[in-house]
Design a protein around this motif. Sequence first.
Motif, PDB file in Angstrom:
ATOM      1  N   GLY A  49       0.609  -1.299  -0.032  1.00  0.00           N
ATOM      2  CA  GLY A  49       0.187   0.020  -0.037  1.00  0.00           C
ATOM      3  C   GLY A  49       0.761   1.111  -0.044  1.00  0.00           C
ATOM      4  N   ALA A  52       0.495   3.277  -3.067  1.00  0.00           N
ATOM      5  CA  ALA A  52      -0.801   4.109  -3.329  1.00  0.00           C
ATOM      6  C   ALA A  52      -0.687   5.135  -2.545  1.00  0.00           C
ATOM      7  CB  ALA A  52      -1.859   2.972  -2.928  1.00  0.00           C
ATOM      8  N   THR A  53      -0.102   5.131  -1.449  1.00  0.00           N
ATOM      9  CA  THR A  53      -0.009   6.316  -0.543  1.00  0.00           C
ATOM     10  C   THR A  53       0.692   7.305  -1.106  1.00  0.00           C
ATOM     11  OG1 THR A  53      -0.498   5.111   1.587  1.00  0.00           O
ATOM     12  CG2 THR A  53       0.800   7.220   1.758  1.00  0.00           C
ATOM     13  N   SER A 196      -9.005   6.332   3.074  1.00  0.00           N
ATOM     14  CA  SER A 196      -9.339   4.915   3.222  1.00  0.00           C
ATOM     15  C   SER A 196     -10.873   4.511   3.299  1.00  0.00           C
ATOM     16  CB  SER A 196      -8.693   4.122   4.557  1.00  0.00           C
ATOM     17  OG  SER A 196      -8.968   5.013   5.668  1.00  0.00           O
ATOM     18  N   GLN A 201      -6.665   1.823  -1.620  1.00  0.00           N
ATOM     19  CA  GLN A 201      -6.100   0.629  -0.975  1.00  0.00           C
ATOM     20  C   GLN A 201      -4.635   1.400  -0.528  1.00  0.00           C
ATOM     21  OE1 GLN A 201      -6.638  -2.729  -0.225  1.00  0.00           O
ATOM     22  NE2 GLN A 201      -8.763  -2.251  -0.722  1.00  0.00           N
ATOM     23  N   GLU A 202      -4.544   2.326   0.157  1.00  0.00           N
ATOM     24  CA  GLU A 202      -3.476   3.026   0.702  1.00  0.00           C
ATOM     25  C   GLU A 202      -2.798   2.285   2.128  1.00  0.00           C
ATOM     26  OE1 GLU A 202      -3.721   5.159   3.707  1.00  0.00           O
ATOM     27  OE2 GLU A 202      -5.728   4.153   3.459  1.00  0.00           O
ATOM     28  N   ARG A 206      -5.089  -1.002   3.937  1.00  0.00           N
ATOM     29  CA  ARG A 206      -4.897  -2.565   4.074  1.00  0.00           C
ATOM     30  C   ARG A 206      -4.392  -2.963   5.349  1.00  0.00           C
ATOM     31  NH1 ARG A 206      -2.354  -4.854  -0.578  1.00  0.00           N
ATOM     32  NH2 ARG A 206      -2.767  -3.524  -2.402  1.00  0.00           N
TER      33      ARG A 206
END
Length: 256
Positions: A49, A52-53, A196, A201-202, A206
């Motif tokens: 993740g 993604a972040t 979130s 899905q960061e 997760r």
Amino acid sequence: MGARMMPWRRVAVLPALLLLAGCGGNWGWHVVNPADPRGQANLRFMVDGLWATVSLSVAAMAVSLALGLAVALAGFARWRVLRWFNRVWVELFRAVPILVMILWVFYGLPVVLDIRVGIFAAAVLAIAVCDSAFEAEILRGGIQSIERGQHEAAQALGLSAWQRYRFVVLPQAIRRVLPPIGNQLVYVVKMSSLASVIGYQELTRRANELVVTVFRPLEIYTILVVEYLALILLISWAVRRLERRLGADQRQAMPG
């Protein structure tokens, strides 16, 4: 001096203390143990993740800076309507919580404008719009800090208003506001965890999904804290290096 611990050492000691504290009792650090196959799978799931972040934070920061610059420049316009637009934008979006904006963009825009917004786009737009109000004020302060003589010299060279801002004012202003912009980047990274709530899905999403699977919130969220801590420290280090490279770090000029 020996009794004082350096910040980096305190950061390094924190995870170790947490792990040692959980060695006894009913704690289950095996769920994040890299030597255990299940721990490896859980750690890999959480670390996945990270991209993604980072991608969300970088995209939101880029859009926020562009919007903030446009809003800041509108505050210096000759037309009153643009100056009015600057004040309304700053006061409005500085007051709206990012979580509320994320929910409104994701669930409200399809109803109000009949526009389908993806999870990533909704998160980027919401975070960028809210943060742009702060960026506009930071950039406005940087532009106002440029001496009037710089404007007059550029005007004497025959530069237009746009050319004065582009070649003379903005390069100097950006150097001066780099530290607060770096702080805003850290803020955006932390606020990306709010995405979130709409299923992005960061890192935080997760971690939440893993908690309901292994039922070990303390262990999972401890790893989440370490992940964010490492990411923020890396960003802070990069920003400080950029400050020194651009001459924005004035600490070298201070005595002692």
